[in-house]
Design a protein around this motif. Structure first.
Motif, PDB file in Angstrom:
ATOM      1  N   GLU A   6       7.051  12.432  17.552  1.00  0.00           N
ATOM      2  CA  GLU A   6       8.373  13.204  17.943  1.00  0.00           C
ATOM      3  C   GLU A   6       8.733  13.039  19.323  1.00  0.00           C
ATOM      4  O   GLU A   6       9.907  13.028  19.584  1.00  0.00           O
ATOM      5  CB  GLU A   6       7.780  14.860  17.835  1.00  0.00           C
ATOM      6  N   PHE A  27      21.074  10.709  13.054  1.00  0.00           N
ATOM      7  CA  PHE A  27      20.043  11.429  13.561  1.00  0.00           C
ATOM      8  C   PHE A  27      18.970  10.451  14.053  1.00  0.00           C
ATOM      9  O   PHE A  27      18.692   9.268  13.873  1.00  0.00           O
ATOM     10  CB  PHE A  27      19.090  12.079  12.604  1.00  0.00           C
ATOM     11  N   GLY A  28      18.476  10.841  15.440  1.00  0.00           N
ATOM     12  CA  GLY A  28      17.534  10.122  16.205  1.00  0.00           C
ATOM     13  C   GLY A  28      18.390   9.542  17.525  1.00  0.00           C
ATOM     14  O   GLY A  28      17.622   9.166  18.434  1.00  0.00           O
ATOM     15  N   SER A  70      17.035  16.401  19.995  1.00  0.00           N
ATOM     16  CA  SER A  70      16.912  16.080  18.395  1.00  0.00           C
ATOM     17  C   SER A  70      15.947  17.247  17.707  1.00  0.00           C
ATOM     18  O   SER A  70      16.480  18.165  17.320  1.00  0.00           O
ATOM     19  CB  SER A  70      16.080  14.793  18.160  1.00  0.00           C
ATOM     20  N   LEU A  71      14.488  17.390  17.867  1.00  0.00           N
ATOM     21  CA  LEU A  71      13.567  17.998  17.017  1.00  0.00           C
ATOM     22  C   LEU A  71      13.771  19.498  17.394  1.00  0.00           C
ATOM     23  O   LEU A  71      13.897  20.229  16.600  1.00  0.00           O
ATOM     24  CB  LEU A  71      12.408  17.481  17.069  1.00  0.00           C
ATOM     25  N   ILE A  76      10.833   9.977  19.479  1.00  0.00           N
ATOM     26  CA  ILE A  76      12.237  10.167  18.877  1.00  0.00           C
ATOM     27  C   ILE A  76      13.108  11.030  20.114  1.00  0.00           C
ATOM     28  O   ILE A  76      14.276  10.566  20.331  1.00  0.00           O
ATOM     29  CB  ILE A  76      12.372  11.044  17.640  1.00  0.00           C
ATOM     30  N   GLY A  96      11.795  16.297   7.975  1.00  0.00           N
ATOM     31  CA  GLY A  96      12.963  16.541   7.178  1.00  0.00           C
ATOM     32  C   GLY A  96      12.388  17.609   5.930  1.00  0.00           C
ATOM     33  O   GLY A  96      12.789  18.419   5.623  1.00  0.00           O
ATOM     34  N   ILE A 135      19.433   9.430   8.756  1.00  0.00           N
ATOM     35  CA  ILE A 135      18.804   8.580   9.943  1.00  0.00           C
ATOM     36  C   ILE A 135      19.858   7.549  10.266  1.00  0.00           C
ATOM     37  O   ILE A 135      20.444   6.976   9.675  1.00  0.00           O
ATOM     38  CB  ILE A 135      17.501   8.039   9.352  1.00  0.00           C
ATOM     39  N   VAL A 172      16.792  14.011   2.975  1.00  0.00           N
ATOM     40  CA  VAL A 172      16.872  12.869   4.046  1.00  0.00           C
ATOM     41  C   VAL A 172      17.745  11.548   3.749  1.00  0.00           C
ATOM     42  O   VAL A 172      17.347  11.256   2.555  1.00  0.00           O
ATOM     43  CB  VAL A 172      15.638  12.277   4.349  1.00  0.00           C
ATOM     44  N   ILE A 212      10.639  10.957  10.407  1.00  0.00           N
ATOM     45  CA  ILE A 212      11.762  11.758  10.244  1.00  0.00           C
ATOM     46  C   ILE A 212      11.830  12.328   8.648  1.00  0.00           C
ATOM     47  O   ILE A 212      12.316  13.321   8.634  1.00  0.00           O
ATOM     48  CB  ILE A 212      13.081  10.865  10.617  1.00  0.00           C
TER      49      ILE A 212
END
Ligand code: C2E
Ligand code: CA
Ligand code: CA
Length: 577
Positions: free
Chosen positions: A128, A463-464, A469-470, A131, A508, A483, A515, A504
């Motif tokens: 995490e 995403f990423g 992000s998270l 990312i 998700g 992604i 995803v 991811i």
């Protein structure tokens, strides 16, 4: 006993604590160093000064209860495994949304499970963090991205204001990059991108920042310069550094650049204005072929190429020069097309067909993005209806821009379009990015929640590569994440990319999201994605963006777009209703 893992156990019940430490003592693969505290306050204090590999967190403590416990502990950065009393899976899942990595149900714990859970939490936390780090880096150029540059620019402005200094922002546009990409392929272009950073950095100070803004645009931040003249001098050095041909795959490549300069405080008091003005100057440099230009107020009035293009774009919207292509998304479980993404193109009367990268940024800067987005949604809805008449049921996804999420009118405009077309909101999906939310999170969340209550579905694009992000993902009203293709295209060779994609997908799913992988370019990647449990895929390997008519033809005549090369995907990829 190879590794030692340091655990902070936050548990007020002595019997529960004893039981846990007994289980840990039986572990065969690790040595656990256990510290126990009974209150969250004590835990947070210790986390402030000591390093722990993982935290085992009871959700019912004397000084904190339930999810609040996780929310407070999360900020301190150690991976969290939550201990829930009863078999309350709902609470556990909500704890995961708040940032916990895993959960254990008391009474069902045994050594192997505990060991596995701790390992898993540490591993996942590490990924995490990885990312989140990408949120600030451009992976292709291996340089900071716009987000990081923007942060640093804002900080430089604050410091300069305090210390009465000047800050300079240089925006450099490479004139030949697109040609290289088109003529030699994007792998070639990527190699070129990799060489730009080191070359520029060689001419700069350690404290300066070189960033890639996207496409062929780079920026240089000089956080403290003595004068505008000093910034011009740096621009000169940078241009000289780029004059030397780049050698890629044995070929000599010449690149030309145009640099625009703006200086704080003379040309603007905030990051936004400095960006805009460096950008205006850059276009002036391009037109005058002077190499560089420093911003001046006259530039804003000059009828530049950009101003012409802007007028052209305004006309394009009203005169039907825009058109949409559609790219199917396939459901990897059923092998069917679950919907299409609408991608805009501009048939310019002189320049020919232009890709969105060539005019969306301009549309954003000038506010034309609003009518453009409304046009795209209107068109996509009409197309949806036409397909239904042909017996096809294809939900359509439309991309929203940063500016769209700041617009209070957009929800009403979309509601109007839906009503006029008689199409249910559930058939329209909107693709948004994290960076567009981060521009003004409070406003964006308000616009988003209004649209969510209308029944619209959101997909989190790219995403990423986004901002934080998270942490944010957990709060966004999205039902799907895509992604970013930069993680997908090299999965076959980059093990790290596979690890990130796996994470991811897992994440998700924990959050109940679908995803999607975009940028699937070969069978091997598709196979890996299926094995990883990815829900949907999109990419040139499956189908390029094609016209609406072509979609109908393909769905009818070529039910298998993978041309028999598929292995795991079973069934008809282009179903008819
Ligand atoms: P995006 O939303 O990430 O769209 C995916 C882009 O990747 C598309 O480029 C698509 O053609 C391309 N692509 C699809 N499969 C593959 C693949 O397998 N490999 C590679 N390398 N690329 C693939 P396109 O159509 O040029 O669009 C570029 C970007 O422009 C989009 O990125 C989106 O951010 C923006 N855009 C496109 N249409 C619109 C629109 O109507 N409104 C707004 N606001 N933005 C749009
Ligand atoms: Ca998209
Ligand atoms: Ca994307």
């Amino acid at each position: 006993m190879s590794e030692s893992i340091r655990i902070l156990l936050v548990e007020d019940n002595p019997a529960d604590a004893r039981l846990l430490s007994e289980f840990l003592a039986e572990a065969e693969n690790f040595y656990f160093d256990l510290v126990r505290v009974a209150r969250l306050g004590d835990a947070l204090r210790r986390l402030g000064t000591e390093r722990f590999d993982v935290m085992l967190l009871d959700l019912s403590l004397p000084d904190a209860q339930g999810l609040e416990t996780v929310a407070r502990a999360y900020k301190h950065g150690a991976p969290i495994v939550v201990l829930t009393g009863s078999d309350d899976k709902d609470l556990a899942i909500r704890a995961l949304r708040e940032g916990a990595q895993d959960y254990l149900v008391k009474g069902q714990i045994e050594t192997a499970l505990l060991e596995r859970s701790i390992r898993y939490a540490i591993e996942r936390h590490r990924s995490e963090e990885m990312i989140e780090q990408y949120a600030y880096y451009d992976r292709l150029a291996n340089l900071p991205n716009r987000n990081l540059l923007n942060d640093r620019l804002q900080q430089a402005i604050l410091a300069a204001r305090r210390e009465n200094q000047l800050v300079a922002l240089l925006i450099a546009d490479l004139d030949r990059f697109k040609e290289v990409n088109d003529a030699l392929g994007h792998q070639f272009g990527d190699l070129l991108l990799h060489q730009i950073g080191p070359r520029l950095k060689a001419k700069l100070r350690e404290s300066d920042t070189v960033a890639r803004l996207g496409g062929d645009e780079f920026a240089i931040l000089l956080p403290s310069v003595e004068s505008a003249g000093a910034a011009i001098e740096v621009a000169g050095k940078v241009l000289k550094a780029l004059e030397e041909p780049f050698v890629i795959g044995g070929l000599n490549i010449d690149i030309e650049a145009s640099i625009g300069i703006s200086v704080f405080p003379e040309h603007g008091a905030d990051a936004d204005t400095l960006f805009k003005r460096a950008d205006v100057a850059m276009y002036v440099a391009k037109e005058t072929r002077n190499g560089y230009a420093i911003y001046s107020a006259e530039h804003d009035h000059n009828s530049s190429h950009r101003v012409t293009l802007m007028g052209d774009l305004r006309r394009a919207i009203t005169e039907d020069q825009l058109f949409l292509l559609y790219q199917p998304k396939i459901d990897l479980k059923t092998g069917r097309v679950s919907g299409v993404e609408a991608l805009v193109r501009w048939r310019h009367p002189e320049a020919g067909v232009m890709a969105p990268d060539q005019f969306i940024p301009l549309a954003e800067r000038t506010g034309l993005i609003r009518p453009l987005t409304v046009w795209v949604i209107d068109m996509a809805l009409r197309q949806y209806r036409a397909w239904v008449q042909e017996g096809l049921n294809l939900s359509v996804a439309v991309n929203l821009s940063r500016r769209n999420l700041q617009s209070q009118e957009l929800p009403e405009q979309i509601a109007g379009l839906l009503q006029d077309s008689g199409i249910s909101a559930a058939n329209l999906q909107l693709e948004i990015t994290e960076s567009s939310i981060m521009e003004n999170p409070a406003r964006a969340m308000e616009v988003l929640s209004r649209m969510t209550s209308m029944g619209l579905q959101f997909s989190l694009d790219d995403f990423g590569t986004g901002y934080s992000s998270l942490a944010y993902l957990k709060r966004l009203p999205v039902s799907e994440i895509k992604i970013d293709k930069s993680f997908i295209t090299n999965m076959e060779t980059e093990e790290q990319d596979v690890a990130i994609v796996r994470l991811i997908i897992e994440l998700g799913h924990i959050l109940g999201l679908k995803v999607v992988a975009e940028g699937v370019e070969d069978q091997a990647t598709l196979d890996m994605l299926i094995a990883l449990g990815c829900d949907m895929a999109q990419g040139y390997f499956i189908c390029r963006p094609i016209s609406a008519e072509e979609i109908i033809r393909r769905m009818r005549s070529q039910p298998d777009p993978l041309n028999g090369r598929k292995t795991h995907v079973q069934g008809n990829l282009y179903p008819e209703r």
